[in-house]
Design a protein around this motif. Structure first.
Motif, PDB file in Angstrom:
ATOM      1  N   LYS A   1     -27.370  33.833  33.366  1.00  0.00           N
ATOM      2  CA  LYS A   1     -27.436  34.066  34.809  1.00  0.00           C
ATOM      3  C   LYS A   1     -27.083  35.512  35.148  1.00  0.00           C
ATOM      4  CE  LYS A   1     -26.122  29.420  36.311  1.00  0.00           C
ATOM      5  NZ  LYS A   1     -25.025  28.641  36.913  1.00  0.00           N
ATOM      6  N   LEU A   2     -26.003  35.987  34.543  1.00  0.00           N
ATOM      7  CA  LEU A   2     -25.553  37.338  34.838  1.00  0.00           C
ATOM      8  C   LEU A   2     -26.526  38.381  34.298  1.00  0.00           C
ATOM      9  CD1 LEU A   2     -21.731  36.878  34.259  1.00  0.00           C
ATOM     10  CD2 LEU A   2     -22.935  37.130  36.441  1.00  0.00           C
ATOM     11  N   ALA A   3     -27.101  38.126  33.134  1.00  0.00           N
ATOM     12  CA  ALA A   3     -28.087  39.064  32.580  1.00  0.00           C
ATOM     13  C   ALA A   3     -29.256  39.214  33.540  1.00  0.00           C
ATOM     14  CB  ALA A   3     -28.564  38.583  31.212  1.00  0.00           C
ATOM     15  N   GLU A   4     -29.685  38.117  34.105  1.00  0.00           N
ATOM     16  CA  GLU A   4     -30.793  38.140  35.067  1.00  0.00           C
ATOM     17  C   GLU A   4     -30.418  38.957  36.306  1.00  0.00           C
ATOM     18  OE1 GLU A   4     -34.720  37.029  35.518  1.00  0.00           O
ATOM     19  OE2 GLU A   4     -33.426  36.723  33.806  1.00  0.00           O
ATOM     20  N   LYS A   5     -29.191  38.765  36.793  1.00  0.00           N
ATOM     21  CA  LYS A   5     -28.732  39.514  37.967  1.00  0.00           C
ATOM     22  C   LYS A   5     -28.646  41.009  37.675  1.00  0.00           C
ATOM     23  CE  LYS A   5     -26.004  35.742  39.896  1.00  0.00           C
ATOM     24  NZ  LYS A   5     -26.550  35.617  41.247  1.00  0.00           N
ATOM     25  N   VAL A   6     -28.182  41.349  36.484  1.00  0.00           N
ATOM     26  CA  VAL A   6     -28.069  42.759  36.116  1.00  0.00           C
ATOM     27  C   VAL A   6     -29.462  43.385  36.008  1.00  0.00           C
ATOM     28  CG1 VAL A   6     -27.375  44.351  34.278  1.00  0.00           C
ATOM     29  CG2 VAL A   6     -25.826  42.509  34.976  1.00  0.00           C
ATOM     30  N   LYS A   7     -30.384  42.689  35.371  1.00  0.00           N
ATOM     31  CA  LYS A   7     -31.727  43.232  35.158  1.00  0.00           C
ATOM     32  C   LYS A   7     -32.557  43.325  36.442  1.00  0.00           C
ATOM     33  CE  LYS A   7     -32.386  41.934  30.376  1.00  0.00           C
ATOM     34  NZ  LYS A   7     -33.300  41.289  29.437  1.00  0.00           N
ATOM     35  N   LYS A   8     -32.409  42.339  37.323  1.00  0.00           N
ATOM     36  CA  LYS A   8     -33.232  42.296  38.541  1.00  0.00           C
ATOM     37  C   LYS A   8     -32.522  42.815  39.781  1.00  0.00           C
ATOM     38  CE  LYS A   8     -36.220  38.572  37.075  1.00  0.00           C
ATOM     39  NZ  LYS A   8     -36.736  37.235  37.380  1.00  0.00           N
ATOM     40  N   GLY A   9     -31.203  42.955  39.697  1.00  0.00           N
ATOM     41  CA  GLY A   9     -30.425  43.320  40.865  1.00  0.00           C
ATOM     42  C   GLY A   9     -29.954  42.060  41.573  1.00  0.00           C
ATOM     43  N   SER A  10     -28.998  42.210  42.452  1.00  0.00           N
ATOM     44  CA  SER A  10     -28.411  41.044  43.107  1.00  0.00           C
ATOM     45  C   SER A  10     -27.732  41.459  44.406  1.00  0.00           C
ATOM     46  CB  SER A  10     -27.398  40.399  42.159  1.00  0.00           C
ATOM     47  OG  SER A  10     -26.771  39.300  42.765  1.00  0.00           O
ATOM     48  N   VAL A  11     -27.687  40.523  45.330  1.00  0.00           N
ATOM     49  CA  VAL A  11     -26.942  40.722  46.574  1.00  0.00           C
ATOM     50  C   VAL A  11     -26.568  39.351  47.116  1.00  0.00           C
ATOM     51  CG1 VAL A  11     -28.941  40.768  48.103  1.00  0.00           C
ATOM     52  CG2 VAL A  11     -26.859  41.956  48.782  1.00  0.00           C
ATOM     53  N   GLY A  12     -25.403  39.286  47.762  1.00  0.00           N
ATOM     54  CA  GLY A  12     -25.021  38.065  48.455  1.00  0.00           C
ATOM     55  C   GLY A  12     -23.977  37.214  47.765  1.00  0.00           C
ATOM     56  N   VAL A  13     -23.821  37.328  46.467  1.00  0.00           N
ATOM     57  CA  VAL A  13     -22.836  36.507  45.769  1.00  0.00           C
ATOM     58  C   VAL A  13     -21.423  37.025  46.030  1.00  0.00           C
ATOM     59  CG1 VAL A  13     -22.052  35.697  43.495  1.00  0.00           C
ATOM     60  CG2 VAL A  13     -24.499  35.872  43.993  1.00  0.00           C
ATOM     61  N   TRP A  14     -21.277  38.353  46.037  1.00  0.00           N
ATOM     62  CA  TRP A  14     -19.956  38.964  46.194  1.00  0.00           C
ATOM     63  C   TRP A  14     -19.863  39.772  47.491  1.00  0.00           C
ATOM     64  CZ3 TRP A  14     -16.407  37.398  42.767  1.00  0.00           C
ATOM     65  CH2 TRP A  14     -16.861  36.867  41.564  1.00  0.00           C
ATOM     66  N   GLY A  15     -20.822  39.649  48.357  1.00  0.00           N
ATOM     67  CA  GLY A  15     -20.841  40.416  49.593  1.00  0.00           C
ATOM     68  C   GLY A  15     -22.244  40.932  49.836  1.00  0.00           C
ATOM     69  N   GLN A  16     -22.387  41.789  50.818  1.00  0.00           N
ATOM     70  CA  GLN A  16     -23.715  42.254  51.211  1.00  0.00           C
ATOM     71  C   GLN A  16     -24.103  43.618  50.632  1.00  0.00           C
ATOM     72  OE1 GLN A  16     -25.982  40.242  52.658  1.00  0.00           O
ATOM     73  NE2 GLN A  16     -24.344  38.800  52.214  1.00  0.00           N
ATOM     74  N   ILE A  17     -23.272  44.197  49.801  1.00  0.00           N
ATOM     75  CA  ILE A  17     -23.641  45.448  49.142  1.00  0.00           C
ATOM     76  C   ILE A  17     -24.465  45.081  47.908  1.00  0.00           C
ATOM     77  CG2 ILE A  17     -22.821  47.512  47.971  1.00  0.00           C
ATOM     78  CD1 ILE A  17     -20.298  47.332  49.724  1.00  0.00           C
ATOM     79  N   PRO A  18     -25.713  45.523  47.834  1.00  0.00           N
ATOM     80  CA  PRO A  18     -26.565  45.129  46.711  1.00  0.00           C
ATOM     81  C   PRO A  18     -26.210  45.862  45.419  1.00  0.00           C
ATOM     82  CG  PRO A  18     -27.757  46.610  48.160  1.00  0.00           C
ATOM     83  CD  PRO A  18     -26.434  46.332  48.820  1.00  0.00           C
ATOM     84  N   MET A  19     -26.386  45.155  44.312  1.00  0.00           N
ATOM     85  CA  MET A  19     -26.335  45.792  43.001  1.00  0.00           C
ATOM     86  C   MET A  19     -27.788  46.023  42.598  1.00  0.00           C
ATOM     87  SD  MET A  19     -24.843  44.630  39.291  1.00  0.00           S
ATOM     88  CE  MET A  19     -26.084  43.361  39.030  1.00  0.00           C
ATOM     89  N   PRO A  20     -28.196  47.277  42.451  1.00  0.00           N
ATOM     90  CA  PRO A  20     -29.576  47.524  42.062  1.00  0.00           C
ATOM     91  C   PRO A  20     -29.844  47.081  40.629  1.00  0.00           C
ATOM     92  CG  PRO A  20     -28.356  49.589  42.246  1.00  0.00           C
ATOM     93  CD  PRO A  20     -27.435  48.492  42.667  1.00  0.00           C
ATOM     94  N   ALA A  21     -31.105  46.869  40.313  1.00  0.00           N
ATOM     95  CA  ALA A  21     -31.503  46.497  38.956  1.00  0.00           C
ATOM     96  C   ALA A  21     -31.053  47.590  37.991  1.00  0.00           C
ATOM     97  CB  ALA A  21     -33.009  46.326  38.885  1.00  0.00           C
ATOM     98  N   GLN A  22     -30.565  47.159  36.832  1.00  0.00           N
ATOM     99  CA  GLN A  22     -30.062  48.088  35.826  1.00  0.00           C
ATOM    100  C   GLN A  22     -30.983  48.089  34.607  1.00  0.00           C
ATOM    101  OE1 GLN A  22     -27.157  49.917  36.640  1.00  0.00           O
ATOM    102  NE2 GLN A  22     -27.606  48.889  38.575  1.00  0.00           N
ATOM    103  N   GLN A  23     -31.124  49.244  34.006  1.00  0.00           N
ATOM    104  CA  GLN A  23     -31.951  49.400  32.810  1.00  0.00           C
ATOM    105  C   GLN A  23     -31.043  49.422  31.581  1.00  0.00           C
ATOM    106  OE1 GLN A  23     -35.356  49.449  33.075  1.00  0.00           O
ATOM    107  NE2 GLN A  23     -34.934  49.057  35.229  1.00  0.00           N
ATOM    108  N   ILE A  24     -30.709  48.253  31.074  1.00  0.00           N
ATOM    109  CA  ILE A  24     -29.836  48.126  29.907  1.00  0.00           C
ATOM    110  C   ILE A  24     -30.560  47.247  28.905  1.00  0.00           C
ATOM    111  CG2 ILE A  24     -27.596  47.325  29.056  1.00  0.00           C
ATOM    112  CD1 ILE A  24     -26.494  47.719  31.894  1.00  0.00           C
ATOM    113  N   GLY A  25     -30.619  47.688  27.667  1.00  0.00           N
ATOM    114  CA  GLY A  25     -31.272  46.906  26.622  1.00  0.00           C
ATOM    115  C   GLY A  25     -30.573  45.568  26.413  1.00  0.00           C
ATOM    116  N   ASP A  26     -31.326  44.595  25.933  1.00  0.00           N
ATOM    117  CA  ASP A  26     -30.794  43.237  25.769  1.00  0.00           C
ATOM    118  C   ASP A  26     -29.565  43.178  24.876  1.00  0.00           C
ATOM    119  OD1 ASP A  26     -32.763  42.237  27.432  1.00  0.00           O
ATOM    120  OD2 ASP A  26     -34.054  41.600  25.789  1.00  0.00           O
ATOM    121  N   ALA A  27     -29.572  43.892  23.750  1.00  0.00           N
ATOM    122  CA  ALA A  27     -28.437  43.841  22.821  1.00  0.00           C
ATOM    123  C   ALA A  27     -27.181  44.410  23.470  1.00  0.00           C
ATOM    124  CB  ALA A  27     -28.772  44.593  21.535  1.00  0.00           C
TER     125      ALA A  27
END
Length: 101
Positions: A62-88
């Motif tokens: 779940k968290l990997a998906e949020k990191v890769k695609k970005g997320s907002v709303g779980v911890w507040g309204q400030i969005p976390m943008p999608a991150q470019q981090i390799g799977d490993a």
């Protein structure tokens, strides 16, 4: 020649190599600019994330998906943008985050 090869092998075997750990990778990818281990900055503290997902066996995915695609709303309204981090690297970071107590 055999002696030189043996010396090189010994030097390689005894050299200090530290496998990347989650905290070092989080710093490398600038995650620590918005997250800290115990203190909420822009995003939640890693201890809060670990507490929230402690009993969730699917948390890493779940968290990997949020990191890769970005997320907002779980911890507040400030969005976390999608991150470019390799799977490993992302796997190591999330294992470290989820291990916080």
């Amino acid at each position: 020649m055999k002696v030189l090869f043996a010396v090189l092998l010994a030097a390689i075997a005894s050299s200090t190599y530290a496998a990347p750990n989650g905290q070092a990778l989080a710093a490398k990818y600038n995650c620590m600019g918005c997250h800290q281990v115990a203190t909420k900055i822009v995003g939640p503290a890693y201890k809060e994330v670990a507490d929230k997902y402690r009993n969730d066996k699917t948390a890493a995915n779940k968290l990997a998906e949020k990191v890769k695609k970005g997320s907002v709303g779980v911890w507040g309204q400030i969005p976390m943008p999608a991150q470019q981090i390799g799977d490993a690297d992302l796997k190591l970071i999330l294992e470290w985050v989820l291990s916080q107590k």
